[in-house]
Design a protein around this motif. Structure first.
Motif, PDB file in Angstrom:
ATOM      1  N   MET A   1       0.838  -1.201   0.000  1.00  0.00           N
ATOM      2  CA  MET A   1       0.000   0.000   0.000  1.00  0.00           C
ATOM      3  C   MET A   1       0.871   1.249   0.000  1.00  0.00           C
ATOM      4  O   MET A   1       2.087   1.187   0.136  1.00  0.00           O
TER       5      MET A   1
ATOM      6  N   GLN B   1       1.012   4.665   2.306  1.00  0.00           N
ATOM      7  CA  GLN B   1       0.487   5.196   3.555  1.00  0.00           C
ATOM      8  C   GLN B   1       0.967   6.616   3.765  1.00  0.00           C
ATOM      9  O   GLN B   1       2.125   6.926   3.526  1.00  0.00           O
TER      10      GLN B   1
ATOM     11  N   TRP C   1      -4.817   4.958   3.670  1.00  0.00           N
ATOM     12  CA  TRP C   1      -4.215   3.880   2.887  1.00  0.00           C
ATOM     13  C   TRP C   1      -4.750   3.954   1.458  1.00  0.00           C
ATOM     14  O   TRP C   1      -5.942   4.048   1.233  1.00  0.00           O
TER      15      TRP C   1
ATOM     16  N   ALA D   1       1.957  -3.052   3.905  1.00  0.00           N
ATOM     17  CA  ALA D   1       0.970  -2.526   4.839  1.00  0.00           C
ATOM     18  C   ALA D   1       1.406  -2.917   6.249  1.00  0.00           C
ATOM     19  O   ALA D   1       1.571  -4.101   6.552  1.00  0.00           O
TER      20      ALA D   1
ATOM     21  N   ASP E   1      -0.172  -1.799   9.120  1.00  0.00           N
ATOM     22  CA  ASP E   1      -1.219  -1.600  10.117  1.00  0.00           C
ATOM     23  C   ASP E   1      -1.755  -2.908  10.670  1.00  0.00           C
ATOM     24  O   ASP E   1      -2.609  -2.915  11.556  1.00  0.00           O
TER      25      ASP E   1
END
Length: 535
Positions: free
Chosen positions: A481, A483, A492, A505, A507
């Motif tokens: 992604m 960010q 995102w 990613a 998170d």
């Protein structure tokens, strides 16, 4: 030929394949193009969706200390004096000689009382014991080590700080060169397994001595497939001639007289120099180890030689000394020469807006540790315990970027772990929201900026474009992604119109898994599954 994955490259944000030849990146591009140029002379690695990204550079490590921490008693999980003593008692039943341990942090304990010297003596069965605090600025030592170090034996107080700590540490760390080499090799292999292609070794007389530095510098010969070591030496120079003699006497090349040349200590050990009292120790403001004139003379000497100078600085009063010294040095050598030397300050945890502006003005690189914020920030953390309401001003990464302060990131290993994606996440999730930065900025600060902070000779280091050094890592990732740190926009995004290379990613809480690490085309580390598809 790496293909069928993702390649983080400014040359092609949609690249899915990369060709490495003779230690350099020869080509990056699409899967379709890879099919047309692949031939029988190439080893083909099917990435199976994995990410190829520039290798990480840790801008501040201590190799011997990291190796010792990895191979000695690890105390990061203990949560009381009783648990610590139990761990020492179990470890003392094995082996002989000085018992080394690392990582205790009483700020995370429900009851912060430390064991007494007599309790440590009994738990260790009389053996010499040296247990460094997580910040390595204080330690718990046993009576046997106190006696060996020439310190007064005190049955009540096991903790040592400042000069006493340095004396105890030197005594506990008397190691033959082959042992130093073994610990450093362990540290470098651990770094390679975590995607690092280079580390900046911050040697200093009070840490490991010249022997440690010489071993660290020797890895540059490349006899073993290990990350590159960028060595610094933290010795104070009085003038240009003295600086030149320090460099000559070392007998090895270093990148500068910088690193852990301490202006002050650490917040955890209450030795960082503060403008106002510690919140949990009224009347205590830490320690200043160097004055303005000494710091200025060192910066002048390094500037005249055209080499990097620098200091360990944590508290705001410590930074005041450094900034006053910068101004004084500029009047002597001129601002242009001062900037051209590329000086660097380590840590800089407490910098207000005026200080940030001065750092930008003099083009001083800040070498910071995001893991510090992750470990100690927040309303329940050590920063709040030590600083009170001042805690929210620590580690101002976004402020540095906004002002144009060059910034590079590291771990200060063994203080925080060699876990680069966790460090990137700490930048994104900074405990002070307005100091959060984007994943891309954080990633560049952990990769390309590390080479630049060390004034590396190859300007293409730290990127995957044709002609650049083939120094990279391959990562198993769940999702890629883009960010951003600004909460007012979508956090995102994979919008292809941005033409921004994608990053993992972060998170989800899980770090990507390192499948391979390569430096200058030489494999440093690989998981078996990397080539499983080909077999």
């Amino acid at each position: 030929m790496y293909r069928n994955g993702s390649v983080y490259s400014a040359a092609d944000p949609f690249a899915s394949a990369m060709l490495v030849d003779c230690g350099v990146v020869a080509w990056v591009g699409s899967e379709q193009a890879a099919t047309s140029i692949t031939d029988s002379s190439m080893e083909v690695i099917d990435l199976q969706g994995a990410l190829v990204a520039p290798g990480f550079v840790d801008s501040h490590v201590h190799l011997s200390e990291t190796g010792i921490a990895l191979e000695s008693l690890q105390l990061d999980a203990v949560r009381s004096a009783t648990e610590l003593l139990d761990a020492v008692s179990m470890a003392a039943r094995k082996g002989s000689g000085t018992l080394l341990g690392h990582g205790w942090d009483e700020s995370a304990w429900a009851e912060s009382s430390l064991p007494t010297s007599d309790e440590l003596h009994r738990a260790a069965g009389g053996r010499p014991v040296y247990l460094s605090r997580v910040d390595v600025h204080s330690a718990l030592i046993s009576p046997a080590l106190r006696s060996a170090a020439g310190l007064a034996v005190d049955g009540e107080h096991a903790v040592v700080r400042r000069a006493a700590h340095e004396q105890a540490r030197t005594t506990a760390r008397k190691l033959p060169e082959e042992a130093i080499a073994g610990f450093q090799r362990t540290a470098l292999q651990h770094a390679a397994a975590n995607g690092y292609v280079a580390v900046a070794e911050m040697g200093a007389p009070h840490i490991g001595g010249v022997a440690d530095l010489r071993v660290a510098a020797s890895w540059a010969a490349g006899v073993l497939p290990l990350p590159e070591v960028l060595p610094y030496w933290g010795a104070l120079a009085r003038d240009k001639e003295h600086a030149a003699s320090i460099l000559s006497d070392l007998g090895v090349d270093v990148r500068g007289l910088a690193g852990d040349l301490n202006i002050d200590g650490s917040l955890g050990s209450r030795t960082a120099a503060l403008r106002a009292d510690y919140a949990d120790a009224p009347g205590e403001r830490g320690s200043l180890y160097l004055g303005v004139d000494e710091v200025a003379a060192h910066l002048v000497a390094c500037s005249l030689l055209g080499i990097q100078g620098g200091f360990h600085i944590i508290g705001d009063a410590g930074l005041d000394v450094a900034l006053s010294a910068l101004s004084l040095a500029a009047t002597e050598v001129g601002e242009n020469r001062l900037r051209a030397a590329g000086h660097r300050f380590e840590h800089v945890e407490m910098a207000d807006a005026a200080a940030v502006a001065q750092l930008a003005h003099y083009a001083v690189t800040v070498s910071a540790q995001p893991g510090f914020d992750a470990a100690w920030a927040g309303p329940e953390g050590m920063y709040y315990q030590r600083l009170g309401e001042r805690h929210s001003g620590t580690n101002p990464f976004a402020s540095f970027y906004a002002a144009g302060v060059p910034i590079a990131f590291g771990s200060d290993s063994p203080v925080t772990a060699l876990r680069p994606w966790s460090s990137v996440r700490a930048c994104i999730e900074h405990r002070t929201p307005n100091e959060q930065i984007s994943a891309r900025a954080a990633f560049l600060g952990h990769t390309r900026a590390g080479w630049r902070a060390a004034r590396y000779s190859d300007p293409m280091a730290g990127q995957l474009v044709p002609g650049a050094p083939a120094s990279f890592a391959v990562w198993e990732v769940e999702e890629l992604m883009v960010q951003v740190s600004d909460g007012r926009v979508q956090s995102w995004s994979t919008d292809p119109r941005a033409r921004t290379p994608l990053l993992p990613a972060l998170d989800t809480g899980a770090d990507p898994i390192c499948l391979q690490t390569v430096r200058d085309g030489v494999e440093l580390f690989a998981q078996p599954q990397l080539r499983a598809a080909a077999e």
